[in-house]
Design an enzyme around this catalytic site. Structure first.
Site, PDB file in Angstrom:
ATOM      1  CG  HIS A 253      -1.972  -1.103   1.108  1.00 22.76           C
ATOM      2  ND1 HIS A 253      -1.690  -2.304   1.791  1.00 22.76           N
ATOM      3  CD2 HIS A 253      -3.071  -0.909   0.730  1.00 22.76           C
ATOM      4  CE1 HIS A 253      -2.702  -3.129   1.776  1.00 22.76           C
ATOM      5  NE2 HIS A 253      -3.834  -2.421   1.004  1.00 22.76           N
ATOM      6  CG  ASP A 327      -3.614  -5.747  -4.264  1.00 22.51           C
ATOM      7  OD1 ASP A 327      -4.878  -5.551  -3.827  1.00 22.51           O
ATOM      8  OD2 ASP A 327      -2.773  -6.499  -3.504  1.00 22.51           O
TER       9      ASP A 327
END
Length: 1003
Positions: A253, A327
């Site tokens: 992230h 993702d």
């Protein structure tokens, strides 16, 4: 093809020209790589989309017909829209909702991935967005441990790391099924789970608790079980994060993690679960943003946009034909590499089907459109992914889409079954890593003095409360370690509970230096049980475990985990879990010791033992009504079945002034329950060792009864209330002034003196020899003329005399030594003010006729008070959980906590109705259900083998061996006036509750 090649060449030349003008050599390489991806994509042989992915059922002609019919009428823009799955939040404002409406209407997006919010809000938004979409939307959710990962007011199941400790795969499949039901109820088609990452790096900042562990085979077993559960409910599973995020030290992230494994290692370990699950029908895969040099030669090139990773390896080498998701494209692992729109295009060219969390759909559509115009994306490539998506929408039932039903949504997402399942999961997960000298479970409670020391920054209240239900536990705390150790010298066992929040699955916890020093010091000087309520890696920071007797890994700090862990410590359950990961050099993956189950009461939910929690909830209504109608100021109620307490609640207050609320730990004067709690078990011991038998005469048991009219009364007659004894006598009346009603100085003193040391109440002491007077009065009393059932307190007053004479010990000492201390009945005793604060003891009466004060902490029964608070028929104070322990021991025919107190035969003899034919329902000391056509203590719905007792102060306990139910009701209905109408009995409060318990049985 020549035209296509020319345009592609022109595009490449223009691209290189721009690169040379404005960017460095690295970017030039990236553009060249895009060209390579385009060429590869164009030359790819596409499989028939109707023949790919997981099938909930076999492909049918109707499925292909529906897919073709939809596809054939779709515009180019609608086809592109299907590729995008956009982030949605139900906790945001109308600006966000309107923006999604626009994307659905104008850009025809194919799906939404919901993040934070609430179930009802999300359901309403789902209905709104589905209504706005021409083609039903895919709705997905990251729900790795249930919907609660994203939604409030939903059930939170254990993390994967916790599941990794469970050895029963059927249990994990059951969890998957339940999560699948909840997911489907929310109108979701995809749960982006399970995580297939092999967590071989303890410092992994983003996987950790999300992984099942470090062993590829064990991870695969659990992932398969969870997948089966999901997909059997018609919800698609998504394996992630391909090619493997388990050994990384960067959060994708926030950046691009590197995976420095060889192709051979990746194929052997990281790909292992994928290969197994593809053969078993995994429906979809999510590709991670990872830098894997062995798979992608371009420097810092994310795997999610690597043609080699997505197409050559995932699709071709591993043969996966299901849906492929990126993702989230907003993650820095991807967004740092390419801008929105550009990253989407390159991800598609790499071979992904669905672009997750696309940040700028309009820009991405623009990029795709231009690429299509430039013939960089062939029609076949779009058709391949779009038809695949439509196939999956058909399989998910979106061809017959129905809106989500909002009614009952919350209750259907938070079912009693979820609680029952949660208990089973933790019962199977909690792991005993070390257990020197068989410290666990804790035995010999009568010899063990236990202290509890809490460390960590979160609450351990449930753990402590549950520990206290098994034994007398003292909380010891002191910031000074030396002072703490000095205090702990009083105890021979110390439970160290390390409690940290499990709200943050990503947070890395380590013992502080102070905590490490504390653990080291305490374990040097004490027998220590260290219980950590977090992931196993915490143990690696321990310098040594040599001095720690037992180590328990409880994985999470939720209430159920804490409760179950306390059960394990005291043997209500056995240890079954195995460590899912290695812990430094201390423990290996798979380590985990079994412990003994010693049939103590445990705790669970009604459904886990075949009772309906919905039906049991009606008990609350009766209890609250009784309090509202001033039938009793308060009450404790407990129900156990099959060795599990499944209902334990307190209602109301100590008095009608409503100053002190009743708590489960409060202790009540249990009145005549004292007969079967304090006196009878000691009598059974003597019967079991053949000191007495059914035909033993009272004259043989009590010397003072010889040659009296009671000499020939047999033990069987005495205990069956069939001995022609008078019901009772108000012994106190002859010791008070007939006019003033004050105690006579002849018998009482206000202060303790040598000959007046038997305490009746706070400021009242009776002559020490008056107990002899009571016994003599009973011995000299007339017998009833007719031999018939007559309940009599005399029976148990005489039994106390027998026990104390033959054992040369007071009854309270016998009860404590033989039963209370061994059973862990640490809140059960005579004369409770010797140990407990008065605020823990509800008063029983405002006595205006004998003691002339509020009776609180002293026995209510006058005869028992005159015997110093220790009598055969009354005097015991206790709470519901302690009473349940004794009754469970009876239910288990003399066995509890690994101790056989007396034989099964002895219990059976005492639970026999010897004079039923004569109209006498009683067993030996135990009450039995009423006979047909008569009134009695039960609801009339308990079996004939059931037994128990009731008490004057408003108490009852009853056990039914056929249904394995233990029921306890405690109250102080006698307060403030014991002479008032007994509405508790007249209105059948206790019996009606018992009826509800029986009606709650579902299996």
């Amino acid at each position: 093809m020549k035209n296509l090649g020319f345009k592609f060449l022109l595009f490449s030349v223009l691209t290189l020209f721009m690169v040379n003008c404005s960017v460095n050599k690295n970017l030039s390489k990236e553009k060249t790589a895009v060209s390579k991806n385009v060429e590869k994509s164009k030359s790819e042989k596409f499989i028939d989309p109707s023949k790919v992915g997981f099938n909930f059922f076999e492909d049918t002609h109707s499925e292909k017909k529906w897919v073709d019919s939809i596809y054939n009428i779709m515009t180019f823009e609608e086809k592109l829209g299907q590729l995008f799955m956009v982030a949605a939040y139900s906790n945001k404002d109308t600006v966000h909702f309107n923006a999604l409406d626009k994307l659905i209407k104008n850009y025809k997006i194919g799906g939404l991935i919901f993040f934070q919010g609430g179930p009802v809000r999300q359901a309403k938004l789902t209905n709104r967005f589905q209504a706005a979409s021409k083609i039903p939307l895919f709705i997905g959710n990251d729900a790795e441990w249930g919907l609660s990962m994203r939604l409030d007011s939903t059930y939170k199941y254990p993390w994967n790391m916790t599941l990794g400790a469970i050895q029963d795969m059927k249990l994990i499949e059951d969890l998957g099924a339940q999560m699948g039901k909840e997911t489907k109820r929310m109108g979701l088609q995809f749960n982006f789970a399970p995580v297939l990452d092999i967590n071989t790096n303890p410092n992994n900042p983003i996987i950790g608790n999300r992984s099942f562990g470090e062993d590829k085979e064990e991870v695969t077993k659990r992932a398969v079980a969870l997948m089966k559960g999901f997909q059997n409910q018609g919800v698609f599973s998504t394996g992630k994060h391909f090619p493997g995020h388990g050994d990384t030290e960067t959060d994708s992230h926030k950046g691009l993690p590197i995976v420095n494994f060889s192709k051979e290692r990746l194929n052997e370990v990281e790909f292992y679960p994928y290969k197994k699950m593809f053969n078993l029908g995994l429906s979809s895969v999510m590709v991670a943003h990872l830098n894997v040099p062995s798979l992608e030669t371009r420097e810092n090139h994310p795997s999610s946009i690597s043609y080699n990773v997505v197409t050559n390896i995932l699709k071709k080498q591993l043969g996966f034909n299901g849906l492929i998701f990126t993702d989230a494209l907003n993650m820095k692992g991807a967004s740092n590499f390419k801008k929105p729109g550009e990253i989407d295009l390159e991800a598609f060219l790499a071979g992904n089907d669905i672009l997750l969390f696309a940040e700028d759909v309009p820009l991405a559509v623009e990029k795709f459109t231009q690429a299509y115009k430039d013939t960089l994306i062939p029609d076949e490539r779009i058709e391949y992914s779009v038809k695949k998506i439509l196939n999956y929408k058909y399989k998910a039932g979106l061809n017959k889409y129905k809106p989500i039903e909002i009614n009952n949504l919350y209750s259907e997402l938070n079912t009693p079954y979820s609680n029952s399942l949660q208990y089973k999961l933790f019962e199977n997960a909690i792991t005993v890593a070390k257990n020197d000298h068989q410290t666990l479970p804790i035995n010999e409670l009568e010899k063990t003095k236990i202290a509890y020391v809490k460390i960590g920054d979160d609450s351990g209240n449930t753990f402590l409360t549950t520990l206290k239900k098994y034994a007398d536990i003292t909380v010891v705390s002191n910031e000074n370690i030396d002072s703490l150790n000095l205090e702990l010298k009083k105890y021979n066992k110390v439970i160290l509970g390390y409690h940290v929040s499990d709200k943050s699955w990503w947070k890395k916890y380590e013992f502080t230096e102070t905590e490490l020093a504390l653990i080291e010091k305490i374990s040097e000087n004490n027998d220590v049980i260290l219980d950590v309520f977090t992931k196993p890696y915490i143990l690696s920071s321990l310098k040594s475990i040599d001095n720690i007797e037992s180590i328990i890994v409880s994985y999470q700090n939720g209430d159920i985990a804490q409760e179950v862990s306390a059960e394990l410590i005291f043997g209500a359950i056995e240890a079954k879990g195995k460590l899912p990961v290695s812990v430094g050099n201390l423990f290996k993956v798979g380590d985990g010791l079994s412990t003994q189950k010693i049939n103590r009461l445990g705790f669970s939910t009604p459904e886990s033992v075949g009772l309906s929690s919905e039906k049991l909830a009606e008990i609350d209504k009766i209890a609250l009504k009784a309090i509202e109608n001033r039938i009793t100021p308060g009450a404790q109620i407990l129900v156990a079945r099959r060795g599990k307490v499944i209902y334990q609640k307190s209602f109301g207050y100590h008095t009608y002034k409503k100053e002190i609320k009743v708590k489960n730990s409060d202790i009540y004067d249990i009145a005549s329950l004292s007969k079967i709690i304090g006196t009878l078990p000691n009598v059974m011991l003597d019967y079991d060792t053949k000191k007495i038998n059914l035909d033993t005469r009272l004259g043989e048991m009590i010397h003072k009864a010889r040659n009296s009219n009671k000499d020939s009364i047999t033990f069987k007659e005495l205990l069956s209330h069939y001995a022609r004894l008078q019901a009772w006598e108000p012994f106190y009346k002859k010791t008070i002034d007939s006019i003033s009603k004050k105690p006579l100085a002849k018998y009482y003193k206000k202060t303790e003196l040598i000959n007046f040391s038997t305490q009746v109440d706070e400021n009242l002491f009776i002559r020490n020899d008056y107990n002899d007077t009571i016994i003599k009065k009973i011995i000299d009393s007339k017998l009833l003329l007719k031999k018939e059932y007559k309940y009599s307190d005399f029976t148990f007053i005489l039994l106390k005399e027998y026990l104390e004479t033959h054992h040369h010990k007071k009854l309270d000492v016998l009860a404590e030594e033989n039963f209370f201390s061994k059973l862990g009945m640490s809140s059960t005793l005579y004369n409770p003010l010797q140990r407990f604060d008065i605020d823990m003891i509800p008063p029983t009466e405002n006595d205006t006729y004998f003691r002339h004060q509020i009776v609180q902490g002293y026995v209510h029964d006058m005869a028992a008070a005159m015997q110093g608070g220790v009598a055969g028929h009354a005097g015991v104070f206790s709470n519901s959980i302690d009473i349940a322990k004794m009754m469970q021991m009876y239910l288990q025919k003399g066995n509890y906590g690994g101790i056989q107190y007396f034989s099964e035969k002895t219990f059976n003899d005492f639970n026999t109705c010897y004079f039923c034919a004569e109209g006498n329902r009683r067993g030996l000391g135990l009450d039995k259900p009423q006979l047909p056509g008569t009134s009695g203590p039960t609801c009339g719905c308990a079996s004939l083998t059931s037994f128990g007792h009731t008490g004057f102060t408003g108490t009852m306990t009853w056990v039914d061996p056929e249904t394995e139910i233990v029921y306890v009701f405690l109250s102080n209905r006698t307060f403030p006036d014991s002479n008032a109408s007994n509405k508790l009995s007249k209105e059948n409060i206790r019996e009606d509750i018992q009826k509800i318990i029986q009606e709650a049985i579902i299996k």
